[in-house]
Write an enzyme that holds these catalytic residues in place. Sequence first.
Site, PDB file in Angstrom:
ATOM      1  N   CYS A 114       0.808  -1.223   0.000  1.00 43.22           N
ATOM      2  CA  CYS A 114       0.000   0.000   0.000  1.00 43.22           C
ATOM      3  C   CYS A 114       0.839   1.270   0.000  1.00 43.22           C
ATOM      4  CB  CYS A 114      -0.950  -0.008   1.192  1.00 43.22           C
ATOM      5  SG  CYS A 114      -1.993  -1.477   1.243  1.00 43.22           S
ATOM      6  N   HIS A 251      -2.823   6.782   2.583  1.00 43.93           N
ATOM      7  CA  HIS A 251      -3.410   5.571   2.000  1.00 43.93           C
ATOM      8  C   HIS A 251      -4.799   5.379   2.593  1.00 43.93           C
ATOM      9  CE1 HIS A 251      -4.402   1.497   1.202  1.00 43.93           C
ATOM     10  NE2 HIS A 251      -4.005   1.035   2.366  1.00 43.93           N
ATOM     11  N   ASN A 281     -10.476  -0.025  -0.228  1.00 46.99           N
ATOM     12  CA  ASN A 281      -9.023  -0.025  -0.056  1.00 46.99           C
ATOM     13  C   ASN A 281      -8.411  -0.602  -1.327  1.00 46.99           C
ATOM     14  OD1 ASN A 281      -6.355  -0.759   0.512  1.00 46.99           O
ATOM     15  ND2 ASN A 281      -6.777  -1.300   2.625  1.00 46.99           N
TER      16      ASN A 281
END
Length: 326
Positions: A114, A251, A281
């Site tokens: 990520c 993020h 996500n």
Amino acid sequence: MKSTARITAIGTYVPNKKLTNADLEKLVDTNDEWIVQRTGMKERRISEENEFASSLAFKAIETLAENYQKNIQDIDFIIVSTTTADYAFPSVACQIQDHFHIPQTGAIDLNATCAGFTYALHVANGLITSGLHRKVLVVATETLTKVTDYQDRSTCILFGDGAAAALVEFDEENPSFIGSHLGTNGDGGQNVYRTHLSTTMHGQELIDSKKMVQNGREVYKWVARTLPEGIEQLLKKNSMSLNEVDWFIPHSANLRMIETVCDRTGISLEKTLTSMQYFGNTSSVSIPLALDLAIKEGKVKNGETLLMYGFGGGLTHAGLLIKWNL
């Protein structure tokens, strides 16, 4: 070393198919209220069976080239951030070179989960500022839903698919990169992983499902501790204060996590850009998705300072201070 690299274009793409909270209620014991309270998510985008990290990347690059009228034939390096490449090899970067018939370029895939987009931008800045390259294509692309366990109610509500591309070019007069702060805590790797050739870590057996496995509580504790410290170090190294930052783009892991970071750093949620509400996500794609959304909404303007911070499996994290000027 003073940067000589500027971000000159951005493009994003998400698949058409949606997975809503109502859809998830039919798969596992969950409901819309529970999901929204814990994650801030309403929808995610899901790749079709014949859509892969490469095909999503192609569309993001095409959008970049069309929207900013950019020639991509003279790109001399391609960096792709992905954890869900079509193949172990060839890389997605090599597939991009082939698809667009770019005549002479380096091509690598980078896996920082990520944090991959901020890591890839950091590498692109280094390649250009060092004088080795002049025009670098940075791509983040993920098909996380293909490796999501839809029987695990704690993780299947989180993930979505998408891609983003950014062009980084030599510009001595108007560079984008102000500073960076990177870190790694490899001892926490077992808290979020997906098995591959090995099924043990630190001498312990892993769940060998080939799907993502996450200890959400431990990851949350790590983020709540690590990001405030990292942001403080990033600002300190560059003699800046939070008052000089116009937008915080973390993020988009989940909203509760970001709220905790904002609370502990003093960053206003009104100055925080996310993409999780309708895209979930998307790992390293979440930061450029949030940025592109804000540009389209007229929020982010030229001359403003952005604080991007990626974090995830590894465990790894990377923060960048960027002067935005397209």
